[in-house]
Motif scaffolding. Structure first.
Motif, PDB file in Angstrom:
ATOM      1  N   ALA A 230     -10.692 -12.355   7.910  1.00  0.00           N
ATOM      2  CA  ALA A 230     -10.849 -11.683   6.620  1.00  0.00           C
ATOM      3  C   ALA A 230     -10.344 -10.245   6.689  1.00  0.00           C
ATOM      4  N   ALA A 231     -10.628  -9.552   7.808  1.00  0.00           N
ATOM      5  CA  ALA A 231     -10.134  -8.184   7.964  1.00  0.00           C
ATOM      6  C   ALA A 231      -8.616  -8.156   8.050  1.00  0.00           C
ATOM      7  N   THR A 232      -8.039  -9.112   8.769  1.00  0.00           N
ATOM      8  CA  THR A 232      -6.574  -9.187   8.853  1.00  0.00           C
ATOM      9  C   THR A 232      -5.978  -9.437   7.479  1.00  0.00           C
ATOM     10  N   MET A 233      -6.626 -10.292   6.701  1.00  0.00           N
ATOM     11  CA  MET A 233      -6.166 -10.529   5.338  1.00  0.00           C
ATOM     12  C   MET A 233      -6.133  -9.237   4.546  1.00  0.00           C
ATOM     13  N   GLY A 234      -7.169  -8.408   4.687  1.00  0.00           N
ATOM     14  CA  GLY A 234      -7.201  -7.136   3.978  1.00  0.00           C
ATOM     15  C   GLY A 234      -6.064  -6.217   4.389  1.00  0.00           C
ATOM     16  N   ARG A 235      -5.754  -6.203   5.670  1.00  0.00           N
ATOM     17  CA  ARG A 235      -4.654  -5.371   6.152  1.00  0.00           C
ATOM     18  C   ARG A 235      -3.326  -5.852   5.585  1.00  0.00           C
TER      19      ARG A 235
ATOM     20  N   ARG B  76      -2.853  -7.610   2.816  1.00  0.00           N
ATOM     21  CA  ARG B  76      -2.785  -7.366   1.370  1.00  0.00           C
ATOM     22  C   ARG B  76      -2.452  -5.910   1.087  1.00  0.00           C
ATOM     23  N   THR B  77      -3.058  -4.995   1.845  1.00  0.00           N
ATOM     24  CA  THR B  77      -2.738  -3.579   1.667  1.00  0.00           C
ATOM     25  C   THR B  77      -1.279  -3.304   1.993  1.00  0.00           C
ATOM     26  N   ALA B  78      -0.791  -3.936   3.067  1.00  0.00           N
ATOM     27  CA  ALA B  78       0.611  -3.737   3.440  1.00  0.00           C
ATOM     28  C   ALA B  78       1.540  -4.270   2.357  1.00  0.00           C
ATOM     29  N   VAL B  79       1.230  -5.422   1.777  1.00  0.00           N
ATOM     30  CA  VAL B  79       2.076  -5.983   0.726  1.00  0.00           C
ATOM     31  C   VAL B  79       2.110  -5.048  -0.480  1.00  0.00           C
ATOM     32  N   CYS B  80       0.951  -4.515  -0.868  1.00  0.00           N
ATOM     33  CA  CYS B  80       0.925  -3.590  -2.008  1.00  0.00           C
ATOM     34  C   CYS B  80       1.777  -2.354  -1.729  1.00  0.00           C
ATOM     35  N   THR B  81       1.697  -1.835  -0.497  1.00  0.00           N
ATOM     36  CA  THR B  81       2.483  -0.657  -0.135  1.00  0.00           C
ATOM     37  C   THR B  81       3.973  -0.957  -0.143  1.00  0.00           C
TER      38      THR B  81
END
Length: 751
Positions: A398-403, A405-410
């Protein structure tokens, strides 16, 4: 558990004997599992011959078991010693040359005396604990009855049948508790295998933490009554004594309750409750009380010593299972909170896309997964659609997913092409380690060009539903998952008519034990084929109706694709987007000469077009923006130049040129005569940036359209602006730099 040896051969048997042999083999497997052993052996005692005969073997090679096939009473083997002494015996060493560290043997007794011995070969020299031994006793009692029947003795009296039934249920309870994951699983197992064998009419299970009892399950009680079992503990209550001493309390009648706990009768136990006998059992794990279970009866009931011993043993097993389940529930809740916090709470409402999504956690009690989705607004009213799945389950995933998703948005904010974005994301996943992999689909919908360009990294392909009802899922060769891929990634493009649906999902929606991913994708296309597609409006009052339609379609897909969600073994994510093409009268494009006259021509074009759209209020600001952008191209880039205006909930102004150089904003000194152009652009626009084509670039700005001057009725309100800082301090000027140079505020790249 250490590995078992092949099971020994069973003696030839008549059909009834074969059934008994199978039952004894099951008992031996349960005995082996209860202490984590290598295997088990069962001997029958023949008092006439004065010897023990081997009748069943599990997990021990036939050749190795031959040494104990016949044992005399006086021999020093563990089964003989247990038979002589009448108590369990543990012997260190490998008596049968199987690699065992020791043997524990339990005597089997019947109404007429000893009937045999049950022996388990141990993997470690440590003694089995009390719970393991208690379970071993239960298996031994059940096996003893089987040996009695096999010896053709009279069947046990009717009053002994419950003993046999309890032994069987104990075996089943142990197996069920071993598979229990959540607290509710534990409570259901306790209710199923304990209430009936002990004739109980009610059950309450409470968890104890921070000095308070919290009910976690009940059966046979009025809903409002069980609340009395919750709250802080006070003295003079049976629950308090049980949790303090770790000893059970058996109360056989209301009179006995009043004698022991007079203050409780009026407050807790009596009143509206019909119960007249109780067994208060502590649930203990790792030496501390983690809860309490209360068995209750509608009639006064005596508790025999066997009842008390058996219930105490069962409560110990349940206590350990409850503690394990509570830890799981806590970790699972935290992981779900983390995942919920990392997923988008609300999808943006954009002129070119109305989106709805569903995230469906696994229904089988496993940990949370790494599925995610997102809808990201880009320049020129384009929309980025992303869905992905981190392989594995748990907080780390789940934490990796958050990372990710943040990278994709950036990266999406830099307007990268799908293949370029996945290339950067692949580098990120590779840096996490060899055990991290993820699948991803990244798509960009362009409402002006009416196209959807996407790249795949080991992910299920998108499904497109066209306005005429045609359902399409292009057959492409997906690249490997992120972390295992070697860029470049392939880019695929599909033309979309106005009002088409784009459907993205993870493999948890289309893949199950009943069918593979290909069959699941075909089923998804069948479900979508029956969905009507509403005509789309780029903006307007129909947005709410479109949103309701997409939400209903999400529910329909989930219901038909996952009819039994409680049995699913993987997380699933679904994203459905109703696309809207930009009307032709909202697009204005004008070629500019590659000379100093371009700025003046651009201002004339802006004045004329904004007047046609009824946006005269924005004319002055837009003229200034266009002058600065065109002037920068003339000074620092090259043609050909083109100006494009887009009208939606915002006004977008784009200037194209034939250079790949990057504009850079700087902090001009007071004495500088220039260098403030991009600062002016940043100050006058809600957002600005740059995106890149294969042989050119586009500098764009966005402005809010004032209320009342939209130029078209029913305009949707502007969404939240994602803008960069108003200024960027740096040692550079507005001159063109290499394509890799830093971009200005909000600057983004795209194809």
């Amino acid at each position: 558990m250490c590995p078992n040896h092949p099971e020994g051969a069973e003696p030839e048997s008549s059909p009834p004997e074969a059934a008994r042999a199978r039952a004894l083999a099951l008992a031996l497997r349960q005995a082996t599992a209860s202490v984590g052993g290598r295997g088990a052996l069962l001997h029958r005692w023949d008092p006439g011959a004065g010897r023990l005969s081997l009748v069943a073997v599990d997990g021990v090679d036939a050749e190795a078991a031959r040494a104990w096939r016949e044992l005399r009473e006086e021999q020093d083997a563990p089964p003989s010693r247990a038979l002589r002494r009448g108590v369990p015996v543990q012997v260190a060493g490998d008596g049968l040359a199987t690699g065992a560290a020791g043997t524990v043997a339990v005597p089997l007794t019947g109404p007429g005396g000893p009937v045999g011995a049950l022996s388990v070969l141990l993997c470690a020299p440590d003694e089995p604990d009390d719970v393991q031994m208690s379970f071993l006793y239960a298996v031994a009692a059940w096996a003893a009855e089987r040996l009695e029947w096999a010896a053709e003795k009279p069947p046990p009296p009717r009053e002994l049948a419950p003993v046999h039934e309890r032994a069987v249920r104990t075996v089943k309870l142990t197996a069920t508790l071993a598979e229990a994951v959540t607290v509710q699983d534990v409570v259901r197992a306790f209710a199923q295998y304990v209430l009936s064998p002990f004739g109980a009419d009610g059950l309450v299970v409470g968890a104890f933490e921070n000095g308070r009892l919290t009910k976690v399950g009940e059966a046979g009680y009025p809903a409002d009554y069980v609340k009395r079992f919750e709250g802080p503990l006070v003295s003079g209550m049976p629950m308090t004594d049980v949790l303090r001493t770790h000893r059970p309390q058996f109360i056989e009648s209301p009179a006995q309750m009043y004698e022991r706990y007079p203050a409780v009768v009026d407050k807790i136990m009596m009143g509206t409750s019909p119960k007249t006998a109780w067994a208060f059992l502590p649930l203990v794990a790792s030496g501390r009380a983690v809860g309490i279970s209360v068995l209750s009866y509608n009639q006064p009931r005596p508790f025999s010593e066997e009842d008390r011993a058996h219930l105490t043993t069962l409560s110990t097993m349940v206590g350990q299972a409850l503690e394990r389940a509570r830890l799981y529930d806590l970790e699972h809740a935290r992981a779900q909170e983390l995942q919920s916090a990392l997923l988008p709470r609300v999808l943006p409402r954009l002129p070119a896309a109305v989106a709805a999504a569903r995230y469906l956690p696994t229904g089988r009690g496993e940990q949370v997964g790494g599925d995610w989705f997102d809808v990201i607004p880009l320049s020129a009213d384009r929309v980025a659609l992303v869905i992905g799945d981190v392989m594995g389950h748990g907080i780390a995933e789940a934490a990796t997913m958050g990372r990710l998703r943040t990278a994709v948005c950036t990266l999406a904010d830099l307007d990268m092409a799908p293949d370029e974005l996945l290339g950067h994301l692949n580098d990120l996943v590779s840096d996490l380690g060899e055990d991290f992999y993820a699948t991803c689909l990244y798509a960009v919908y362009d409402p002006v060009g009416r196209t959807c360009r996407y790249s795949l990294a080991g992910h299920p392909p998108p499904v497109f539903v066209h306005p005429d009802g045609t359902v399409q899922s292009p057959v492409v060769s997906p690249d490997p998952p992120l972390g295992a891929a070697f860029p470049p990634f392939a880019v695929h493009e599909v033309g979309l008519a106005d009002g088409s649906l784009v459907v993205l999902c993870t493999d948890g929606l289309i893949e199950s034990g009943a069918h593979d991913a290909e069959q699941g994708l075909a089923e998804l296309m069948r479900v979508l084929a029956g969905a009507g597609v509403r005509p789309a409006r780029f903006t307007g009052a129909d947005q709410e109706a479109d949103l309701r339609g997409v939400e209903e379609l999400c529910d329909k897909v989930v219901t038909e694709m996952l009819p039994d969600r409680e049995r699913t073994t993987d997380d699933a994510a679904l994203l459905i987007v109703h696309t809207r093409a930009m009307p032709a009268d909202d697009i204005a494009s004008f070629g500019l000469p590659d000379d100093p006259r371009a700025a003046g021509r651009a201002r004339e074009f802006v004045r004329d077009q904004l007047s046609r759209w009824g946006l005269d209020e924005l004319t002055t600001t837009t003229e200034l923006l266009v002058s600065e952008l065109v002037g920068n191209v003339i000074r620092h880039a090259k043609g050909p130049m083109r100006l494009r205006l887009l009208r939606s909930r915002i006004l977008t102004c784009e200037v194209y040129d034939g250079s790949l150089s990057a504009p850079r904003i700087r902090q001009a000194a007071y004495t500088d005569e220039g260098g403030r152009g991009l600062q002016l652009v940043a100050a006058l626009s809600r957002r600005w940036g740059a995106r890149y084509l294969s042989d050119a670039k586009c500098i764009w700005t966005e402005q809010d359209i004032p209320n009342g001057t939209r130029g078209r009725a029913g305009a949707a309100p502007p969404g939240p602006a994602r803008r960069g800082p108003a200024g960027f301090a740096g040692p550079t000027d507005d001159s063109a730099g290499p394509p890799s140079a830093a971009l200005g505020p909000g600057a983004r790249r795209a194809s």
